[in-house]
Write a protein that holds these residues in place. Structure first.
Motif, PDB file in Angstrom:
ATOM      1  N   ASP A 172       0.849  -1.188   0.000  1.00  0.00           N
ATOM      2  CA  ASP A 172       0.000   0.000   0.000  1.00  0.00           C
ATOM      3  C   ASP A 172       0.884   1.237   0.000  1.00  0.00           C
ATOM      4  O   ASP A 172       0.716   2.145   0.803  1.00  0.00           O
ATOM      5  CB  ASP A 172      -0.934  -0.010   1.216  1.00  0.00           C
ATOM      6  CG  ASP A 172      -2.016   1.060   1.109  1.00  0.00           C
ATOM      7  OD1 ASP A 172      -2.280   1.525  -0.019  1.00  0.00           O
ATOM      8  OD2 ASP A 172      -2.583   1.434   2.152  1.00  0.00           O
ATOM      9  N   SER A 181      -3.341   5.976  -9.870  1.00  0.00           N
ATOM     10  CA  SER A 181      -3.506   7.206  -9.089  1.00  0.00           C
ATOM     11  C   SER A 181      -3.664   6.943  -7.591  1.00  0.00           C
ATOM     12  O   SER A 181      -3.372   7.814  -6.765  1.00  0.00           O
ATOM     13  CB  SER A 181      -4.711   7.998  -9.606  1.00  0.00           C
ATOM     14  OG  SER A 181      -5.896   7.209  -9.551  1.00  0.00           O
ATOM     15  N   GLU A 182      -4.131   5.741  -7.223  1.00  0.00           N
ATOM     16  CA  GLU A 182      -4.288   5.410  -5.806  1.00  0.00           C
ATOM     17  C   GLU A 182      -2.962   5.465  -5.072  1.00  0.00           C
ATOM     18  O   GLU A 182      -2.914   5.712  -3.864  1.00  0.00           O
ATOM     19  CB  GLU A 182      -4.899   4.010  -5.673  1.00  0.00           C
ATOM     20  CG  GLU A 182      -5.089   3.563  -4.235  1.00  0.00           C
ATOM     21  CD  GLU A 182      -5.649   2.157  -4.121  1.00  0.00           C
ATOM     22  OE1 GLU A 182      -5.691   1.624  -2.996  1.00  0.00           O
ATOM     23  OE2 GLU A 182      -6.029   1.582  -5.170  1.00  0.00           O
ATOM     24  N   TRP A 183      -1.866   5.223  -5.791  1.00  0.00           N
ATOM     25  CA  TRP A 183      -0.544   5.196  -5.162  1.00  0.00           C
ATOM     26  C   TRP A 183       0.258   6.463  -5.449  1.00  0.00           C
ATOM     27  O   TRP A 183       1.433   6.526  -5.132  1.00  0.00           O
ATOM     28  CB  TRP A 183       0.230   3.968  -5.638  1.00  0.00           C
ATOM     29  CG  TRP A 183      -0.436   2.686  -5.241  1.00  0.00           C
ATOM     30  CD1 TRP A 183      -0.444   2.121  -3.990  1.00  0.00           C
ATOM     31  CD2 TRP A 183      -1.216   1.823  -6.060  1.00  0.00           C
ATOM     32  NE1 TRP A 183      -1.176   0.966  -3.997  1.00  0.00           N
ATOM     33  CE2 TRP A 183      -1.652   0.749  -5.250  1.00  0.00           C
ATOM     34  CE3 TRP A 183      -1.580   1.841  -7.413  1.00  0.00           C
ATOM     35  CZ2 TRP A 183      -2.452  -0.276  -5.746  1.00  0.00           C
ATOM     36  CZ3 TRP A 183      -2.364   0.814  -7.908  1.00  0.00           C
ATOM     37  CH2 TRP A 183      -2.801  -0.230  -7.083  1.00  0.00           C
ATOM     38  N   VAL A 218       2.573   4.716  -1.104  1.00  0.00           N
ATOM     39  CA  VAL A 218       2.137   5.989  -1.680  1.00  0.00           C
ATOM     40  C   VAL A 218       3.386   6.725  -2.156  1.00  0.00           C
ATOM     41  O   VAL A 218       4.354   6.874  -1.417  1.00  0.00           O
ATOM     42  CB  VAL A 218       1.343   6.824  -0.648  1.00  0.00           C
ATOM     43  CG1 VAL A 218       2.166   7.128   0.590  1.00  0.00           C
ATOM     44  CG2 VAL A 218       0.838   8.114  -1.279  1.00  0.00           C
TER      45      VAL A 218
END
Length: 503
Positions: free
Chosen positions: A58, A250-252, A60
């Motif tokens: 997960d 884009s989530e990361w 970023v």
């Protein structure tokens, strides 16, 4: 045919020797902080270790995803485990490979060998010039005009630098002989652009814009119109594909990069870059580096006017156009990051391979000089390998103190970005340290967000780079452990709750 194969192999071997000498010299200076210990420089290493350890993914990231860098470092990490190498040794090997990869890209730019050319020799000269420029950089600062040595890190856009040079090489090969060139070369240009933009949108500023201008200018001439428009189409198409490919990721991505553009701040940008230039020129090595860059730019400008064919002219013009476009663009957008100007140091060396003409030297003298240079490189590289090893394995008592305490405590603690990342990488279990801001909010920036699942911590770690804590609690540490540059505040058995995540 055999002579060509031997010549090319010797070129790669010489480039490897140059790379070893360069990395050894830089690792022996304060610049080693960027290679082995800087918070930014450890992004790729932290991510690769997280994946290798099987942690839930997960992560970023910033606007840069470091995809090619992660692949290379991941392969080296696996090899490192096979041969029991620590992370610093892997970082050093990665630095050597980055410089060898630059040679390969420059060799593509130099063009095919002809009867009157010496592309291998001039490619080595170009990489040698870049290495000398790198070795004039000795400070530990990440925000300086010491830009060439950034290529040796896993973080500061090494893959983007190489991709830009590769792109220029592909364009040059097509212009050199459009009839004989492979039809796959334009496709390769599109693929390089797509992968590079997917990983780092900065490729668009460093390559798509200036090469687009060059190809657009070439399209004015009827002879080159079809080829120029074809290459331009693949370049723009690849860039667009890379941007579209970022949408599912884009989530990361915590920052899409748009916030970095602040055109109204251009006066401050001029002042910022001007101060960095003045700082660079305040030392003898800085002056030497600046003189070398100016000399390379002068060669590039001269070559762009004297080039005998379109391919040479494209390369020579790119060698000075990239620095110009990128510098003007960086100021116009009001940016404040020295690393955005890396083309100022790597593009000018391409002027040396725009027209790599063979030197008219008697064969016996040429053989003697080549043999002498080869022996010198071998000796220097042989002496440099122990220097790299010593720099990579240099004992850090402060780091060892922190690691031993955290490993033995069984607790989970936290620290701020610039402080926590180095000890986090070297712990037996990196999840024992969470990354927070000075208010103890989870700092979701270039980190695995699964670290924040712990919810609370029982100790804090700080050093001179940490901002003063504002914890919003009256809790006092039950113990204070001093580890040289680091200080550990142990609050156990009291637990400090983590605040909401921010980036």
């Amino acid at each position: 045919m055999r002579q060509t194969w031997v010549r090319e192999l010797c070129g790669w071997l010489a480039a490897a020797l140059i790379a070893i000498v360069t990395v050894a010299q830089i690792a022996a200076t304060a610049r080693s902080e960027l290679l082995f210990r800087d918070g930014d420089s450890l992004i790729v290493a932290l991510l690769v270790r997280s994946v290798a350890d099987g942690e839930p993914f997960d992560w970023v990231m910033s606007s840069v995803l470091f995809l090619p860098e992660i692949v290379l470092f991941g392969l080296l990490w696996m090899l490192g485990r096979l041969f029991a190498l620590d992370v610093n040794a892997v970082l050093a090997i990665n630095a050597v490979l980055n410089l060898i990869a630059l040679y390969g890209a420059v060799r593509l730019v130099a063009g095919r060998r002809r009867a009157d050319s010496a592309p291998v020799l001039w490619s080595l000269v170009a990489v040698g010039a870049f290495s000398i420029l790198s070795m004039t950089e000795t400070s530990s600062s990440r925000e300086s005009f010491e830009l060439a040595s950034l290529l040796l890190t896993t973080t500061y856009y090494s893959a983007t630098v190489i991709a830009v040079v590769l792109s220029i090489g592909i364009v040059r090969r097509m212009f050199d002989d459009p009839d004989r060139s492979s039809r796959l070369l334009p496709v390769l240009l599109g693929v390089v652009a797509a992968v590079s933009v997917l990983s780092n949108p900065l490729y668009a500023a460093w390559a798509t814009v200036p090469l687009g201008l060059l190809l657009g200018g070439s399209a004015v001439y009827a002879r080159w119109r079809a080829l120029s428009l074809r290459l331009l189409g693949w370049l723009l198409g690849g860039t667009a594909a890379g941007l579209l490919g970022r949408i599912p990721l884009s989530e990361w991505i915590a920052n899409d990069g748009s916030a970095y553009a602040q055109p109204t701040l251009w006066p401050q940008s001029v002042r910022y870059y001007g101060e960095l230039a003045a700082e660079r020129l305040s030392t003898p090595l800085g002056i030497l580096g600046a003189v070398l860059v100016v000399a390379l730019l002068a060669v590039a400008v001269r070559q762009s006017f004297r080039a005998q064919d379109a391919g040479a002219r494209i390369v020579a013009t790119a060698a000075w156009l990239l620095p110009l476009v990128v510098t003007v663009g960086a100021v116009a957008l009001g940016t404040h990051a020295a690393r955005y100007l890396e083309p100022v140091v790597f593009a000018p060396v391409l002027g040396l391979v725009a027209s790599p003409l063979a030197l008219r030297v008697p064969r016996r003298a040429a053989l003697s000089v080549t043999a002498g240079a080869g022996v010198l490189l071998i000796v220097c590289a042989g002496l440099s390998i122990p220097r790299v090893s010593v720099a990579a394995q240099h004992p850090n008592g402060d780091l060892t103190c922190v690691s031993d305490w955290v490993n033995g405590s069984g607790q989970t603690g936290a620290g701020q970005f610039w402080t926590v990342r180095l000890p986090k990488l070297h712990l037996d279990d990196p999840s024992r340290l969470a990354q927070v801001d000075h208010q103890l909010n989870a700092y979701a920036w270039l980190i695995n967000r699964t670290d924040f699942a712990v919810g609370e911590v029982t100790f804090l770690i700080e050093d001179a780079q940490s901002s003063p804590w504002a914890l919003g609690t009256n809790a006092q540490p039950s113990d204070v452990i001093t580890c040289g540059q680091f200080t550990i505040y142990d609050f156990s058995p009291v637990a400090l709750p983590l605040g909401p995540a921010r980036s």
